[in-house]
Design an enzyme around this catalytic site. Structure first.
Site, PDB file in Angstrom:
ATOM      1  N   VAL A  38     -17.464   4.587  -2.590  1.00  0.00           N
ATOM      2  CA  VAL A  38     -18.118   3.287  -2.415  1.00  0.00           C
ATOM      3  C   VAL A  38     -19.467   3.469  -1.708  1.00  0.00           C
ATOM      4  CG1 VAL A  38     -17.934   0.974  -1.444  1.00  0.00           C
ATOM      5  CG2 VAL A  38     -15.874   2.135  -2.242  1.00  0.00           C
ATOM      6  N   GLY A  44     -20.529   7.313   5.565  1.00  0.00           N
ATOM      7  CA  GLY A  44     -19.591   7.732   4.516  1.00  0.00           C
ATOM      8  C   GLY A  44     -20.186   7.580   3.134  1.00  0.00           C
ATOM      9  N   GLY A  79     -18.865   8.263   0.112  1.00  0.00           N
ATOM     10  CA  GLY A  79     -17.780   8.481  -0.839  1.00  0.00           C
ATOM     11  C   GLY A  79     -17.947   7.612  -2.069  1.00  0.00           C
ATOM     12  N   LYS A 114       0.847  -1.193   0.000  1.00  0.00           N
ATOM     13  CA  LYS A 114       0.000   0.000   0.000  1.00  0.00           C
ATOM     14  C   LYS A 114       0.879   1.238   0.000  1.00  0.00           C
ATOM     15  CE  LYS A 114      -4.482   1.072   0.666  1.00  0.00           C
ATOM     16  NZ  LYS A 114      -5.701   0.305   0.422  1.00  0.00           N
TER      17      LYS A 114
HETATM   18  N1  PHE Z   1      -8.004   0.729  -2.675  1.00  0.00           N
HETATM   19  C1  PHE Z   1      -9.002  -0.247  -2.960  1.00  0.00           C
HETATM   20  C2  PHE Z   1      -8.860  -1.419  -1.987  1.00  0.00           C
HETATM   21  O1  PHE Z   1      -8.237  -1.321  -0.962  1.00  0.00           O
HETATM   22  C3  PHE Z   1      -8.964  -0.676  -4.411  1.00  0.00           C
HETATM   23  C4  PHE Z   1      -7.645  -1.232  -4.889  1.00  0.00           C
HETATM   24  C5  PHE Z   1      -7.396  -2.575  -4.781  1.00  0.00           C
HETATM   25  C6  PHE Z   1      -6.679  -0.434  -5.481  1.00  0.00           C
HETATM   26  C7  PHE Z   1      -6.211  -3.124  -5.247  1.00  0.00           C
HETATM   27  C8  PHE Z   1      -5.483  -0.976  -5.928  1.00  0.00           C
HETATM   28  C9  PHE Z   1      -5.232  -2.317  -5.825  1.00  0.00           C
HETATM   29  O2  PHE Z   1      -9.399  -2.472  -2.166  1.00  0.00           O
END
Ligand code: PHE
Length: 354
Positions: free
Chosen positions: A187, A183, A185, A82
Site C-alpha cells: 500500500v 513503510g 509495501g 481475521k
Molecule cells: N487485509 C486488508 C485489510 O485489512 C484487505 C482485506 C480486506 C483482505 C478484507 C480481506 C478481506 O483491509
C-alpha cells in the site's frame, strides 16, 4: 506482556477462535471470528514470524475486531474476522505452497464461516494458491489469479488524506504539503506515488534501507531513517507498516498536523486517540481510511470488476472521513470516537432487526 493462550481466549469479546497447529510446517493457524452481526465474517490472512504463538493470536483477535468496525463503517453486509499464520521462520517454495494449500482446505471445510484475502506478509499469489483449495477467497479471477487490494487501499487513503487536508488547511491541495510515508509495501508504495504525483513534498521510510533508497532515487524524493520517523516535521504522517506505532512515547515526538495511513491498529491503546487529540493532531481512524481494499474486495465479490470503476468508488472513503471529521469537530472529540460511535450504531441497528 505474557498473557497465555487460555487467558487471551477467555478474555476476548469476539465470537470464537479456531486454532490449528500445522505439524508439517510448525505453523500456528489462528482464525479469529469476531462478529457476525452484519454477515459472514471475513478479513485478511496475515503471515508473520512471532516471538510466541500467543502474540499471533492476540494480533488475530485485535485485527478481527478492527474488521468488524471496518465492514460496518463501509456499510457492507460482512462480519469481522481475521486469520494469522504464525510461521516459525520465513517460508518459501514448496513449504509455503503446502501450508497455503492446507490452510485453504481448512477454509473449505468451514463452508464459508470465514472468507479471506491478502494482508501483511501474504501476496495476491499466495491468495491464488489458497484459492486452489477453497472458494472462500475474495478477488480470485476466473484464470485463478487474485486481485491485489493494495492499490485500492492506497487510493482510499489518498482520498482520506484530501479530506483531512481540507479540514486542517481549508484546501485539499498537496502542492504546499509535506507527506511522510512509513513503510513502502503493497500500500505504501502506490500511495507514495499518488502523493508525489499530486505535487506534495514526499518523505519515505522503510525498515529495509535498500527499499527506501531505491524508491527515493527513482522518484527523486527524500529518505527518512527509521529511527527518525516519529520526530521529522511534516504535514501528514502516514503509517503504512505495522500496528501499535502510535503510543505515549511516539506521540510526544510527532511534528505533524495529520495522521492518516493504511496500517491496521495504529493506536497502541484507545487513549492514544486522546493523546493525539490533545496535541491537536488530526487522526483519520485507521479502519475507515484504510477501508479501500476491503471495499474493493466487497464490490468484486458483488461482480464489480472494472478497475477504473473500482478506483472511482474509493472516493467513498474520502466522503466517510469527511463525515466523521465533521462529526468529531462538532463534538470536540477525536475522530476515533466518532468513527467508533458510527460503526456501533450500524451494528446495533442491524442486531435489532435480527
Ligand atoms: N487485509 C486488508 C485489510 O485489512 C484487505 C482485506 C480486506 C483482505 C478484507 C480481506 C478481506 O483491509
Amino acid at each position: 506482556m505474557s498473557t497465555d493462550l487460555k487467558t487471551l481466549i477467555a478474555e476476548w469479546s469476539g465470537q470464537a477462535v479456531l486454532v490449528r497447529y500445522d505439524n508439517e510446517s510448525g505453523t500456528w493457524i489462528f482464525i479469529a471470528i469476531h462478529d457476525g452481526t452484519l454477515g459472514r465474517p471475513s478479513g485478511g490472512t496475515r503471515m508473520k514470524v512471532y516471538e510466541r504463538p500467543e502474540d499471533g493470536l492476540r494480533d488475530a483477535m485485535r485485527l478481527a475486531e478492527g474488521m468488524t468496525y471496518k465492514w460496518a463503517s463501509l456499510g457492507l453486509p460482512i462480519g469481522g474476522g481475521k486469520a494469522v499464520l504464525a510461521i516459525p521462520a520465513p517460508m518459501t517454495g514448496d513449504e509455503r505452497t503446502g501450508l497455503l494449500h492446507r490452510y485453504g482446505e481448512i477454509l473449505e471445510r468451514l463452508c464459508g464461516a470465514f472468507a479471506t484475502g491478502e494482508d501483511l506478509g501474504t501476496t495476491p499469489k499466495d491468495m491464488a494458491t489458497v484459492g486452489e483449495k477453497t472458494r472462500y477467497v475474495h478477488g480470485v479471477n476466473t484464470d485463478g489469479s487474485a486481485v491485489d487490494p493494495g492499490p485500492f487501499t492506497a487510493r482510499g487513503v489518498f482520498c482520506g488524506m484530501r479530506a483531512c487536508l481540507r479540514r486542517v488547511f481549508d484546501s485539499a491541495d498537496f502542492a504546499e504539503r509535506t507527506v511522510l510515508i512509513q513503510g513502502l509495501g503493497d500500500v505504501g508504495e502506490p500511495l507514495a506515488k499518488q502523493v508525489h504525483e499530486a505535487g506534495a513534498r514526499l518523505l519515505v521510510s522503510d525498515i529495509d534501507p535498500a527499499r527506501s533508497k531505491d524508491f527515493a532515487a527513482r522518484l527523486g524524493v527524500e529518505v527518512v531513517e527509521p529511527g527518525d520517523v516519529y520526530s521529522v516535521a511534516c504535514d501528514i504522517f502516514a503509517p503504512c507498516a505495522i500496528g501499535g506505532i502510535l503510543n505515549d512515547e511516539t506521540i510526544s515526538q510527532l511534528q505533524c498536523r495529520i495522521v492518516a495511513g493504511s496500517a491496521n491498529n495504529q493506536l497502541e491503546e484507545d487513549v492514544d486517540a486522546d493523546r493525539l487529540h490533545s496535541r491537536d493532531i488530526l487522526y483519520a481512524p485507521d479502519y475507515v481510511v484504510n477501508g479501500g481494499g476491503a471495499l474493493a474486495l466487497g464490490l468484486i465479490s458483488r461482480s464489480v470488476r472494472d478497475e477504473e470503476t473500482l478506483l472511482q468508488r474509493m472516493e467513498a472513503i474520502g466522503s466517510l472521513i469527511e463525515e466523521i471529521l465533521q462529526d468529531a469537530a462538532e463534538r470536540l472529540e477525536s475522530p476515533f470516537y466518532s468513527a467508533q460511535r458510527r460503526a456501533r450504531e450500524i451494528l446495533e441497528t442491524a442486531a435489532s432487526f435480527r
